[in-house]
Motif scaffolding. Structure first.
Motif, PDB file in Angstrom:
ATOM      1  N   GLY A 216       0.852  -1.187   0.000  1.00 40.68           N
ATOM      2  CA  GLY A 216       0.000   0.000   0.000  1.00 40.68           C
ATOM      3  C   GLY A 216       0.889   1.238   0.000  1.00 40.68           C
ATOM      4  N   ARG A 217       0.701   2.092   1.000  1.00 42.10           N
ATOM      5  CA  ARG A 217       1.491   3.329   1.095  1.00 42.10           C
ATOM      6  C   ARG A 217       2.606   3.222   2.132  1.00 42.10           C
ATOM      7  NH1 ARG A 217      -2.807   8.092   1.793  1.00 42.10           N
ATOM      8  NH2 ARG A 217      -0.875   9.318   1.612  1.00 42.10           N
ATOM      9  N   ILE A 218       2.787   2.031   2.705  1.00 43.22           N
ATOM     10  CA  ILE A 218       3.786   1.844   3.759  1.00 43.22           C
ATOM     11  C   ILE A 218       5.012   1.123   3.207  1.00 43.22           C
ATOM     12  CG2 ILE A 218       4.212   0.949   6.074  1.00 43.22           C
ATOM     13  CD1 ILE A 218       1.212   0.934   6.526  1.00 43.22           C
ATOM     14  N   LYS A 219       6.188   1.643   3.550  1.00 45.90           N
ATOM     15  CA  LYS A 219       7.446   1.068   3.066  1.00 45.90           C
ATOM     16  C   LYS A 219       8.109   0.240   4.163  1.00 45.90           C
ATOM     17  CE  LYS A 219      11.113   3.670   2.784  1.00 45.90           C
ATOM     18  NZ  LYS A 219      12.026   4.749   2.330  1.00 45.90           N
ATOM     19  N   PHE A 220       8.608  -0.938   3.774  1.00 41.46           N
ATOM     20  CA  PHE A 220       9.317  -1.815   4.700  1.00 41.46           C
ATOM     21  C   PHE A 220      10.697  -2.144   4.130  1.00 41.46           C
ATOM     22  CE2 PHE A 220       4.811  -2.501   5.309  1.00 41.46           C
ATOM     23  CZ  PHE A 220       4.672  -2.434   6.686  1.00 41.46           C
ATOM     24  N   ILE A 221      11.670  -2.246   5.015  1.00 43.16           N
ATOM     25  CA  ILE A 221      13.039  -2.566   4.613  1.00 43.16           C
ATOM     26  C   ILE A 221      13.333  -4.025   4.956  1.00 43.16           C
ATOM     27  CG2 ILE A 221      15.482  -1.983   4.860  1.00 43.16           C
ATOM     28  CD1 ILE A 221      13.737   0.219   3.626  1.00 43.16           C
ATOM     29  N   ILE A 222      13.870  -4.743   3.984  1.00 42.51           N
ATOM     30  CA  ILE A 222      14.213  -6.158   4.164  1.00 42.51           C
ATOM     31  C   ILE A 222      15.714  -6.334   3.978  1.00 42.51           C
ATOM     32  CG2 ILE A 222      13.782  -8.531   3.392  1.00 42.51           C
ATOM     33  CD1 ILE A 222      11.248  -7.161   4.258  1.00 42.51           C
ATOM     34  N   HIS A 223      16.341  -7.100   4.868  1.00 41.16           N
ATOM     35  CA  HIS A 223      17.734  -7.515   4.690  1.00 41.16           C
ATOM     36  C   HIS A 223      17.741  -9.037   4.824  1.00 41.16           C
ATOM     37  CE1 HIS A 223      22.028  -7.900   4.827  1.00 41.16           C
ATOM     38  NE2 HIS A 223      22.223  -6.592   4.826  1.00 41.16           N
ATOM     39  N   LEU A 224      17.742  -9.729   3.689  1.00 39.41           N
ATOM     40  CA  LEU A 224      17.605 -11.185   3.716  1.00 39.41           C
ATOM     41  C   LEU A 224      18.754 -11.867   4.435  1.00 39.41           C
ATOM     42  CD1 LEU A 224      16.260 -11.960   0.118  1.00 39.41           C
ATOM     43  CD2 LEU A 224      14.987 -11.859   2.270  1.00 39.41           C
ATOM     44  N   GLU A 225      19.976 -11.392   4.240  1.00 49.48           N
ATOM     45  CA  GLU A 225      21.141 -12.045   4.845  1.00 49.48           C
ATOM     46  C   GLU A 225      21.088 -11.977   6.370  1.00 49.48           C
ATOM     47  OE1 GLU A 225      25.172 -10.385   4.269  1.00 49.48           O
ATOM     48  OE2 GLU A 225      25.658 -12.338   3.403  1.00 49.48           O
ATOM     49  N   ARG A 226      20.542 -10.892   6.908  1.00 45.55           N
ATOM     50  CA  ARG A 226      20.451 -10.719   8.359  1.00 45.55           C
ATOM     51  C   ARG A 226      19.136 -11.255   8.929  1.00 45.55           C
ATOM     52  NH1 ARG A 226      22.504  -4.406   8.789  1.00 45.55           N
ATOM     53  NH2 ARG A 226      24.615  -4.748   7.944  1.00 45.55           N
ATOM     54  N   GLY A 227      18.226 -11.701   8.077  1.00 49.80           N
ATOM     55  CA  GLY A 227      16.930 -12.175   8.544  1.00 49.80           C
ATOM     56  C   GLY A 227      16.108 -11.063   9.158  1.00 49.80           C
ATOM     57  N   TYR A 228      16.120  -9.905   8.499  1.00 44.43           N
ATOM     58  CA  TYR A 228      15.498  -8.717   9.068  1.00 44.43           C
ATOM     59  C   TYR A 228      14.407  -8.150   8.164  1.00 44.43           C
ATOM     60  CZ  TYR A 228      14.967  -3.747  10.273  1.00 44.43           C
ATOM     61  OH  TYR A 228      14.461  -2.517  10.588  1.00 44.43           O
ATOM     62  N   CYS A 229      13.268  -7.791   8.780  1.00 46.37           N
ATOM     63  CA  CYS A 229      12.233  -6.988   8.127  1.00 46.37           C
ATOM     64  C   CYS A 229      11.822  -5.910   9.122  1.00 46.37           C
ATOM     65  CB  CYS A 229      11.019  -7.827   7.733  1.00 46.37           C
ATOM     66  SG  CYS A 229       9.680  -6.803   7.006  1.00 46.37           S
TER      67      CYS A 229
END
Length: 208
Positions: A143-156
């Motif tokens: 939608g209008r919300i942004k999320f940051i993903i770092h796959l190597e660190r297992g982070y969302c």
């Protein structure tokens, strides 16, 4: 009104990132009676999921397990100590056997409830937009919300993946983009072999 307050309260408790929590608290605050002021006076690490530790990979925010156990042993609690302990032991023995047998009926290596949660996230991921930095980091728009993903660190940044151990909508979007098997990222706690190990010890009827 009381039902609406209850729903809003639980939406606050289950929020996994601070922006969501603020939004839910604002919605609850509209209902009045200084509800939010009273709530935030309590230890936030105890009931806001957003502040929970990430190790356990557990999705519950209440203590219903203790209430359920007390109701489960209600009949035994009115007996003498020895009779009560014997009855509880037999109930636990039967419970362990049943739960182990239940796991054997799973058609997948993931628990049915975890798989249902995962499949729901897969469906939601189809509506997300993705931007990739060329390495391990992604920006996912839901939608209008942004999320940051770092796959190597297992982070969302939504924290759902870290808290539950089940890939969230945003993580699945990034993994599918990189053609990674998303189901492999479901935590071991939800897997059949872990479940069977937990219920592998049986109790002997003749111990007492």
């Amino acid at each position: 009104m009381e039902i609406e307050r209850r729903k809003k309260f639980w939406s606050c408790a289950r929020a996994t990132y601070e922006a969501e929590l603020k939004k839910r608290l604002d919605e609850l605050n509209i209902l009045g009676h200084n509800i939010v002021e009273d709530l935030i006076s309590y230890n936030k690490e105890r009931w806001y999921k957003v502040y929970f530790k990430e190790f356990s990979k557990y999705d519950s925010v209440d203590n219903n397990i203790s209430k359920s156990f007390n109701a489960w042993i209600l009949g035994a609690r009115h007996k003498t100590i020895v009779s009560m302990v014997k009855e509880i032991r037999v109930k636990v023995m039967i419970r362990i056997a049943k739960m182990g047998a239940f796991a054997e009926t799973w058609v997948d290596e993931i628990s049915p409830m975890a798989l249902k949660n995962f499949n729901t996230n897969v469906e939601k991921s189809m509506k997300c937009k993705i931007h990739w930095n060329g390495e391990h980091v992604f920006e996912i728009m839901e939608g209008r919300i942004k999320f940051i993903i770092h796959l190597e660190r297992g982070y969302c940044s939504c924290k759902s993946w870290q808290l539950k151990g089940i890939p969230c909508t945003h993580t699945i979007t990034a993994m599918q983009f990189r053609m990674i098997d998303t189901s492999e990222s479901i935590a071991s706690w939800y897997r059949k072999k872990t479940y069977l190990r937990a219920y592998s010890n049986s109790y002997n009827l003749f111990l007492i």
